[in-house]
Write a protein that holds these residues in place. Sequence first.
Motif, PDB file in Angstrom:
ATOM      1  N   ASP A  11       0.829  -1.212   0.000  1.00 25.71           N
ATOM      2  CA  ASP A  11       0.000   0.000   0.000  1.00 25.71           C
ATOM      3  C   ASP A  11       0.862   1.260   0.000  1.00 25.71           C
ATOM      4  O   ASP A  11       0.341   2.368  -0.028  1.00 25.71           O
ATOM      5  N   GLU A  12       2.179   1.088   0.091  1.00 25.83           N
ATOM      6  CA  GLU A  12       3.092   2.236   0.110  1.00 25.83           C
ATOM      7  C   GLU A  12       3.537   2.536  -1.335  1.00 25.83           C
ATOM      8  O   GLU A  12       4.394   1.838  -1.870  1.00 25.83           O
ATOM      9  N   ARG A  14       5.358   4.816  -2.816  1.00 30.20           N
ATOM     10  CA  ARG A  14       6.754   5.140  -3.074  1.00 30.20           C
ATOM     11  C   ARG A  14       7.608   3.864  -3.047  1.00 30.20           C
ATOM     12  O   ARG A  14       8.511   3.697  -3.851  1.00 30.20           O
ATOM     13  N   PHE A  15       7.279   2.969  -2.130  1.00 28.72           N
ATOM     14  CA  PHE A  15       8.002   1.699  -2.046  1.00 28.72           C
ATOM     15  C   PHE A  15       7.845   0.938  -3.366  1.00 28.72           C
ATOM     16  O   PHE A  15       8.800   0.373  -3.900  1.00 28.72           O
ATOM     17  N   LYS A  56       0.364  -6.573   5.577  1.00 25.12           N
ATOM     18  CA  LYS A  56      -0.505  -5.615   6.285  1.00 25.12           C
ATOM     19  C   LYS A  56      -0.969  -4.545   5.313  1.00 25.12           C
ATOM     20  O   LYS A  56      -0.216  -3.640   4.961  1.00 25.12           O
ATOM     21  N   MET A  57      -2.206  -4.684   4.878  1.00 28.69           N
ATOM     22  CA  MET A  57      -2.725  -3.723   3.901  1.00 28.69           C
ATOM     23  C   MET A  57      -4.167  -3.383   4.244  1.00 28.69           C
ATOM     24  O   MET A  57      -4.888  -4.222   4.779  1.00 28.69           O
ATOM     25  N   PRO A  58      -4.569  -2.176   3.905  1.00 28.48           N
ATOM     26  CA  PRO A  58      -6.000  -1.871   4.084  1.00 28.48           C
ATOM     27  C   PRO A  58      -6.822  -2.657   3.062  1.00 28.48           C
ATOM     28  O   PRO A  58      -6.293  -3.118   2.053  1.00 28.48           O
ATOM     29  N   GLY A  59      -8.073  -2.766   3.345  1.00 24.55           N
ATOM     30  CA  GLY A  59      -8.937  -3.538   2.440  1.00 24.55           C
ATOM     31  C   GLY A  59      -8.629  -5.008   2.601  1.00 24.55           C
ATOM     32  O   GLY A  59      -8.569  -5.520   3.701  1.00 24.55           O
ATOM     33  N   GLY A  83       6.264  -7.513   9.178  1.00 28.36           N
ATOM     34  CA  GLY A  83       6.967  -6.780  10.241  1.00 28.36           C
ATOM     35  C   GLY A  83       7.308  -7.759  11.354  1.00 28.36           C
ATOM     36  O   GLY A  83       6.817  -8.881  11.387  1.00 28.36           O
ATOM     37  N   ALA A  85       6.326  -7.566  14.356  1.00 26.99           N
ATOM     38  CA  ALA A  85       5.158  -7.774  15.216  1.00 26.99           C
ATOM     39  C   ALA A  85       4.191  -8.794  14.646  1.00 26.99           C
ATOM     40  O   ALA A  85       3.345  -9.306  15.349  1.00 26.99           O
ATOM     41  N   SER A  86       4.317  -9.088  13.343  1.00 24.24           N
ATOM     42  CA  SER A  86       3.309  -9.982  12.760  1.00 24.24           C
ATOM     43  C   SER A  86       3.939 -11.255  12.201  1.00 24.24           C
ATOM     44  O   SER A  86       3.638 -11.669  11.098  1.00 24.24           O
TER      45      SER A  86
ATOM     46  N   ASN B 348       7.978   0.369  10.519  1.00 25.09           N
ATOM     47  CA  ASN B 348       8.562  -0.503   9.495  1.00 25.09           C
ATOM     48  C   ASN B 348       8.316  -0.004   8.069  1.00 25.09           C
ATOM     49  O   ASN B 348       9.193  -0.093   7.222  1.00 25.09           O
ATOM     50  N   ILE B 437      -5.344   0.987   7.658  1.00 31.14           N
ATOM     51  CA  ILE B 437      -4.920  -0.335   7.186  1.00 31.14           C
ATOM     52  C   ILE B 437      -6.054  -1.336   7.345  1.00 31.14           C
ATOM     53  O   ILE B 437      -6.326  -2.153   6.470  1.00 31.14           O
TER      54      ILE B 437
END
Lengths: 153, 572
Positions: A11-12, A14-15, A56-59, A83, A85-86, B348, B437
């Motif tokens: 979802d980023e 620029r990445f 980790k993405m919205p939707g 990440g 954490a996940s 992150n 998110i």
Amino acid sequence: MSIVQILLVDDEERFLSTTKILLEKRGMNARTAPGGQEALNILSGNPVDVVILDMKMPGMDGVETLRRIKRDHPLVEVIMLTGHASVESAVEGLKLGAFDYVMKPCDVPDLVEKIKEAFARKQAMDEKIRKARIDRIISHPMAVFDKRTDLDD
Amino acid sequence: MDSLQNNGEQSAKFKRIRRMIITRVLIAPFLIVMLVCGVLVYFFADALGRKAQGELSRITDGHRALVDEFLAEQVSALEFTATTRSFTELSEGDALGALFMDLKSKFPAFEDIGVFDEKGRHAAYVGEYDLEGKDYSNTDWFKAVSRRGVYVSDVFKGYRNVPHFVIAVQRIEGGRPWYLRATIDTAYFSNLVKAVRVGSTGQAFIVNGKGVFQTGLSSGERLEEPDPDWRLYRKADAGVESFTAQASDGNTYLYAVGRLQQTGWLLVVRQKATDAYAPLARAVAVAVIVIALGGGVVVLTAYVLASGLAGQLAVVEVEKREMSNKLLAAGKLAEVGEMSAGMAHEINNPLQVMMAECYLINDVLNDLEIPDKNLTPADLSTIRDSMAQISMQISRCSLITQGLLKFARKTDPALHEVDLGDMVEDVVSMVDKRAHIDGVSIAVSAEKGLPRIMSDESQLQQVFLNLLNNALYAVHNRHGAEIRIEVQQEHNEIVVSVADNGCGIEPENLSKIFLPFFTTKPVGQGTGLGLSTCYGIVERLGGRIEVQSEPGAGTVFTVRMPLSQAHAHPGA
């Protein structure tokens, strides 16, 4: 050896754009999708070898996207971006058939290495399938004309 | 200041508990014991009173028999004398004198003696007065004795003008009656009657049928005077009656009254009630003292016991308070833990972007190292673009860490002016990314120009962060997930409501959600401290937190903070 067809899902924005440049500089062909649904759309219309999937993405989130990719395109290899954490979602992803995972923030060489491994496996699988098909045609030549056999599988 | 206030509250509570224990646990049984003692003392007093009356009646009965016997003896002595002598013999010469001496030696009560002929003329007399030859035919006693044969008179003065009473007998000799009369020594008789010992105030006297004193009274009443207390005496016919009454001298007496058979007089024995009931009074006094002392011991014990219990309760209360403080701290820690995990994840993404940019710059630089390769404008713009991107991602990270610091700082309650609308916006910005998110929309509507309140901003942030986290958890994986936050003023309160359209809370859980360690999350995912921490904080800051929920439809948490912070901030 053919060029690796990669699909980047994150979802980023620029990445996506930067990584696309980096991968293409390293001789790969990359497409990008900002979300799970877009990724599935691209997969259904384009040849893709390896999917790099943010979990980790919205939707539609990573796990759900992975499940659908593996259901509709079982031969496509998936590398997950997770990440710290996940880690649980990474484990879940591996169970669902993902090839491997990369911790965020990831090194580009690491990522490239994993892409190559995944692509190698994909090619090996494709090879096996091709051989199986040839064997089948040799042993049952008439099967080529059997409509019930899905040769494109 | 807060702790001083707590101490005051504490001691008030302590006193309340102690009072409660004393009244409920000890006073009721104590009253019952008092009642029992009272009843026992009453019956004891009653029995003692009867005993005193019985005692007096017995003494009076015996004394009456004595007096009766004395009178009967005097009468029979006279009768015997009259029958053994003749009128002629006694009315002449010194025979009467000798007889009197003889009688007097046996019956010392005789004061004088006289012989009367049938017409009532005093024929012979031996005694101190000069009564010989006087005519008695019209006197009461003469009329009575000539009618009845034997007569004992009431006290009268007669010719001698001194109070006395007489015994007279009739003798019929040869068809003609004559009479023998003796006067009884009033002092002797009075002493006889008085000679009854009852306590220290006991006295005995005789009144005749008309209520006139027949014997003297130690307290000064004179013979022949009417008894002022006559109306009190009952008409006791055969036996002796005993009763208590107030006499005209103002004292209360225990009376016993019996009728003398010889004369129909009433023998009255009386004793001052204070004297008669002295043993009773003593017994009651002892009982009262014992009860009072016992009661004192009971009350003292109760006080000590209640103080001890209340003290223990107060200690428990303090421990509970400390425990809740610890819980608060633990909740805070857990919150920081959960938050830092979330923060790490949020950091992150920018890190990932920066990493990619670094490699991109690196790639361009690597290309430049190749001989006769020059820096093209395109390469330059790539590097500038990447650098700009990196600095943008750095500020994004610093925003996140600032949020974390803001949250973690200031654990001590510090009261400052807080704009709840702004504060809620801040908190929402902390979770906005995560909500985005998860595909959750958060809508904040704050009333314009809300007054600021005196409160602790960082603690309130913790409360609303918790509520938002819970709301996010509740709407997880829901279609059209939405969280609405409203900030408005109602009367003298600022009301913040956090509403979600998530899974809701089961009614059986609704009463437990503010309890520490209560959680419906899977093991390892929730500490059960979030809402209890919120509750503790809001209560401490003088507000209230309420919850409404419908399973499957959503939950609304409402936090009400008072505008006037008199409770939380007395100095404001």
